[in-house]
Write an enzyme that holds these catalytic residues in place. Structure first.
Site, PDB file in Angstrom:
ATOM      1  N   ASP A 195       0.866  -1.173   0.000  1.00 52.03           N
ATOM      2  CA  ASP A 195       0.000   0.000   0.000  1.00 52.03           C
ATOM      3  C   ASP A 195       0.906   1.227   0.000  1.00 52.03           C
ATOM      4  O   ASP A 195       1.856   1.295   0.771  1.00 52.03           O
ATOM      5  CB  ASP A 195      -0.863  -0.028   1.279  1.00 52.03           C
ATOM      6  CG  ASP A 195      -2.271   0.471   1.056  1.00 52.03           C
ATOM      7  OD1 ASP A 195      -2.409   1.571   0.487  1.00 52.03           O
ATOM      8  OD2 ASP A 195      -3.221  -0.228   1.463  1.00 52.03           O
TER       9      ASP A 195
ATOM     10  N   ASP B 144      -3.168   4.650  -2.196  1.00 48.90           N
ATOM     11  CA  ASP B 144      -4.210   5.083  -1.265  1.00 48.90           C
ATOM     12  C   ASP B 144      -4.732   6.485  -1.600  1.00 48.90           C
ATOM     13  O   ASP B 144      -3.960   7.379  -1.946  1.00 48.90           O
ATOM     14  CB  ASP B 144      -3.599   5.099   0.146  1.00 48.90           C
ATOM     15  CG  ASP B 144      -4.602   5.448   1.221  1.00 48.90           C
ATOM     16  OD1 ASP B 144      -5.469   4.608   1.495  1.00 48.90           O
ATOM     17  OD2 ASP B 144      -4.497   6.555   1.789  1.00 48.90           O
TER      18      ASP B 144
ATOM     19  N   GLU C  41      -6.720   3.596  -5.641  1.00 48.27           N
ATOM     20  CA  GLU C  41      -7.958   3.663  -4.856  1.00 48.27           C
ATOM     21  C   GLU C  41      -8.710   4.912  -5.293  1.00 48.27           C
ATOM     22  O   GLU C  41      -8.305   6.026  -4.994  1.00 48.27           O
ATOM     23  CB  GLU C  41      -7.684   3.736  -3.348  1.00 48.27           C
ATOM     24  CG  GLU C  41      -8.985   3.600  -2.568  1.00 48.27           C
ATOM     25  CD  GLU C  41      -9.035   4.318  -1.225  1.00 48.27           C
ATOM     26  OE1 GLU C  41      -9.979   4.069  -0.476  1.00 48.27           O
ATOM     27  OE2 GLU C  41      -8.157   5.145  -0.935  1.00 48.27           O
TER      28      GLU C  41
ATOM     29  N   HIS D  38     -11.394  -3.164   3.589  1.00 45.42           N
ATOM     30  CA  HIS D  38     -11.306  -2.829   5.011  1.00 45.42           C
ATOM     31  C   HIS D  38     -12.027  -1.527   5.362  1.00 45.42           C
ATOM     32  O   HIS D  38     -11.936  -1.071   6.493  1.00 45.42           O
ATOM     33  CB  HIS D  38      -9.830  -2.717   5.392  1.00 45.42           C
ATOM     34  CG  HIS D  38      -9.148  -1.607   4.666  1.00 45.42           C
ATOM     35  ND1 HIS D  38      -9.013  -1.592   3.292  1.00 45.42           N
ATOM     36  CD2 HIS D  38      -8.600  -0.443   5.091  1.00 45.42           C
ATOM     37  CE1 HIS D  38      -8.418  -0.473   2.920  1.00 45.42           C
ATOM     38  NE2 HIS D  38      -8.157   0.245   3.985  1.00 45.42           N
ATOM     39  N   ASP D  39     -12.666  -0.901   4.375  1.00 43.70           N
ATOM     40  CA  ASP D  39     -13.348   0.368   4.620  1.00 43.70           C
ATOM     41  C   ASP D  39     -14.868   0.248   4.550  1.00 43.70           C
ATOM     42  O   ASP D  39     -15.568   1.216   4.848  1.00 43.70           O
ATOM     43  CB  ASP D  39     -12.922   1.410   3.574  1.00 43.70           C
ATOM     44  CG  ASP D  39     -11.470   1.831   3.726  1.00 43.70           C
ATOM     45  OD1 ASP D  39     -10.969   1.866   4.864  1.00 43.70           O
ATOM     46  OD2 ASP D  39     -10.837   2.123   2.688  1.00 43.70           O
TER      47      ASP D  39
HETATM   48  C1  GLC Z   1      -8.088   4.993   2.231  1.00 41.68           C
HETATM   49  C2  GLC Z   1      -7.914   3.740   3.055  1.00 41.68           C
HETATM   50  C3  GLC Z   1      -8.512   3.982   4.397  1.00 41.68           C
HETATM   51  C4  GLC Z   1      -7.756   5.108   5.058  1.00 41.68           C
HETATM   52  C5  GLC Z   1      -7.758   6.354   4.188  1.00 41.68           C
HETATM   53  C6  GLC Z   1      -6.754   7.344   4.642  1.00 41.68           C
HETATM   54  O1  GLC Z   1      -9.414   5.281   1.992  1.00 41.68           O
HETATM   55  O2  GLC Z   1      -8.463   2.637   2.401  1.00 41.68           O
HETATM   56  O3  GLC Z   1      -8.498   2.836   5.201  1.00 41.68           O
HETATM   57  O4  GLC Z   1      -8.327   5.407   6.290  1.00 41.68           O
HETATM   58  O5  GLC Z   1      -7.446   6.072   2.849  1.00 41.68           O
HETATM   59  O6  GLC Z   1      -5.457   6.899   4.369  1.00 41.68           O
END
Ligand code: GLC
Length: 525
Positions: free
Chosen positions: A96, A198, A261, A320-321
């Protein structure tokens, strides 16, 4: 075709995957000890959520050193062992990459905030109060409240798109860019096969930092962040310039992949493809589309027809979100959802635990860990429920750890776990393994074309075809009632049902599907 087009990606949330040292949190030796499992499952790549040193204000997404491993997870040696062991098994490893923000404890930020004339002041985004006093503009943090934090020592605000412990980097500063591109090189040089990038949509900002307009469609049950349309703070043209740099670095290495993402509408996802874009802009739309045949079918058609030429599709069912698929659609439908994910055209990403049918776990208030839940409590936005420890067996702490884990174990762990489900030929895990095996062994499913055949209120039927390698037909009943699908094509044979029975059943005209049943058919010989 590249490995990341043919392959299946498995997301590991490292805090919750496997704990080797009894501190209640997962770690790298834990992952290594479960590579046998992943090999048996048949996935092609693992993406590991952040494992870098972090004060854990956002559980690793607040990075204080990009080129090391947090002691909680192990050491760089452990990482090298993990990489070597995974590669020996033909498993690729993705990390990541968090470019939008660092931890507020990162040495860069400590320097930046130390004085106005520190050479790193401009590495982050500092602004004076607005003319009337108060925050510089109306931008919101994704986790509630203003995106600006007042720094009393110097008398300026800094921008944080996520929690205040995650100050945003200033990507218009060439030194930031150079330092952050070196991070990619560091891990590529070590042999990492790619990155999931991310919060990519938020990296570029409007140079004039204009106020975001209100979102007329927002209602108070939605995330506070969505009350404004983030037109000046997200999905900016400035992003593409940054992505181009990432891609140049990746292209200097053979066979690497960049995944972005990107929580953006389908037509906007497409902008991030191309030789200057990422290889796979994550497509999250299955997560947000209602579990209705017509809606899912329309989504697939819209996505397929929006793809620019040469762009490879991808699908994500959970991460995970977001609430787990097993909870979003329920356990029976989650089996059909798995068949959908693993028979659609495009790289599937599977979230750890979904393959055994894990559910969201309700977290008592005193066990809450997620900063989003703490900032905006009781509204169902918290992400702890989908982050609970992987359920390996029926033993203490579900075989995840020798000690009490950082988040509670689900109540259902005695029946919903890897060991029990491996031994049950009809389990959710057996279904996943069979679908993965089938996809890998079947060019039509792995890389073939997609064609919608039939849709009504309940049924979704499509064909996957790879020329001389043949074709497969997928018929899914998304409803909770039995349905008959009247086929017009040549007789066929059932390769797999979501119920893991009916194998080899011959189907001529009518195909009877039970409630929440899907099947994959091959032409009868
Ligand atoms: C992304 C991640 C999330 C995190 C956010 C800030 O959305 O998937 O888990 O809290 O970025 O880094």
């Amino acid at each position: 075709m590249t490995w990341w087009q043919r392959g299946i990606i498995y997301q590991i949330y490292p805090r919750s995957f496997m704990d080797s040292n009894g501190d209640g949190t997962g770690d790298l030796p834990g992952i290594i000890s479960r590579l046998d499992y992943l090999e048996w499952l048949g996935v092609d790549a693992i993406w590991i959520s952040p494992i870098f040193p972090s004060p854990m204000a956002d559980f690793g997404y607040d990075v204080s050193d990009y080129t090391s491993i947090d002691p909680l997870f192990g050491t760089l040696d452990d990482f090298d062992r993990l990489l070597a062991d995974a590669h020996r098994r033909g498993l690729r490893v993705l990390l990541d990459y968090v470019p939008n923000h660092t931890s507020d404890r990162h040495p860069w930020f400590l320097e930046s905030r130390s004085s106005r004339d520190n050479p790193r002041r401009d590495w982050y985004i500092w602004r004076d109060p607005s003319r009337g006093g108060g925050v510089p503009n109306n931008w919101l943090s994704a986790f509630g409240g203003s995106a600006w934090e007042w720094d009393a020592a110097i008398g300026q605000y800094y921008l944080h798109t996520y929690v205040k412990e995650q100050p945003d980097l200033n990507w218009t500063n060439p030194e930031v860019e150079a330092a952050m591109l070196d991070v990619l090189r560091f891990w590529f040089d070590r042999g990492v096969d790619g990155f999931r990038i991310d919060a990519l949509r938020q990296v570029g900002k409007d140079p004039a930092f204009r106020d975001n307009p209100p979102n007329p469609d927002w209602t108070p049950d939605q995330r506070p962040y969505n009350s404004l349309l983030p037109v000046y703070s997200a999905d900016r043209p400035e992003n593409l310039e940054v992505v181009r740099r990432f891609r140049e670095v990746a292209d200097a290495y053979p066979d690497r992949v960049l995944i972005g993402e990107l929580w953006v509408p389908i037509e906007r996802l497409m902008v991030y493809y191309g030789v200057r874009g990422v290889h796979l802009p994550f497509n999250f739309h299955l997560i947000t589309t209602p579990w209705k045949a017509r809606a899912v079918s329309a989504l697939i058609d819209q996505y397929e027809s929006a793809l620019p030429s040469g762009a490879w599709p991808n699908w994500v069912l959970g991460n995970h979100d977001r609430s787990r698929v097993g909870s979003r659609v329920g356990p029976a439908r989650a089996r059909v959802a798995a068949m959908l994910l693993l028979t659609l055209r495009g790289t599937p990403t599977l979230y750890n635990g979904d393959e055994i049918g894990m559910q969201d776990v309700s977290i008592p208030p005193d066990a809450v860990r997620d900063p989003f839940e703490r900032n905006v409590p009781g509204r169902g936005f918290g992400r702890d429920p989908e982050r609970t420890p992987m359920q390996w067996d029926a033993g203490p702490h579900a075989g995840f750890s020798a000690e009490t884990p950082w988040l509670p174990i689900a109540d259902d762990y005695r029946t919903v776990n890897v060991a029990v489900e491996r031994a049950d030929p009809r389990s959710m895990l057996s279904l996943h393994r069979a679908l993965i095996g089938l996809r890998r062994a079947t060019p039509a499913l792995a890389v073939g074309s997609y064609r919608s055949i039939y849709t009504d209120d309940d049924l979704l039927v499509y064909e996957r075809e790879a020329g001389a390698y043949g074709r497969r037909e997928v018929a899914l009943n998304l409803s909770g009632r039995p349905r008959v699908y009247r086929r017009s094509g040549a007789p066929a044979r059932i390769l797999i049902s979501t119920h893991l029975d009916r194998r080899d059943e011959r189907v001529a005209g009518a195909l009877a599907l039970r409630a929440d049943e899907g099947v994959v058919l091959e032409p009868a010989r």
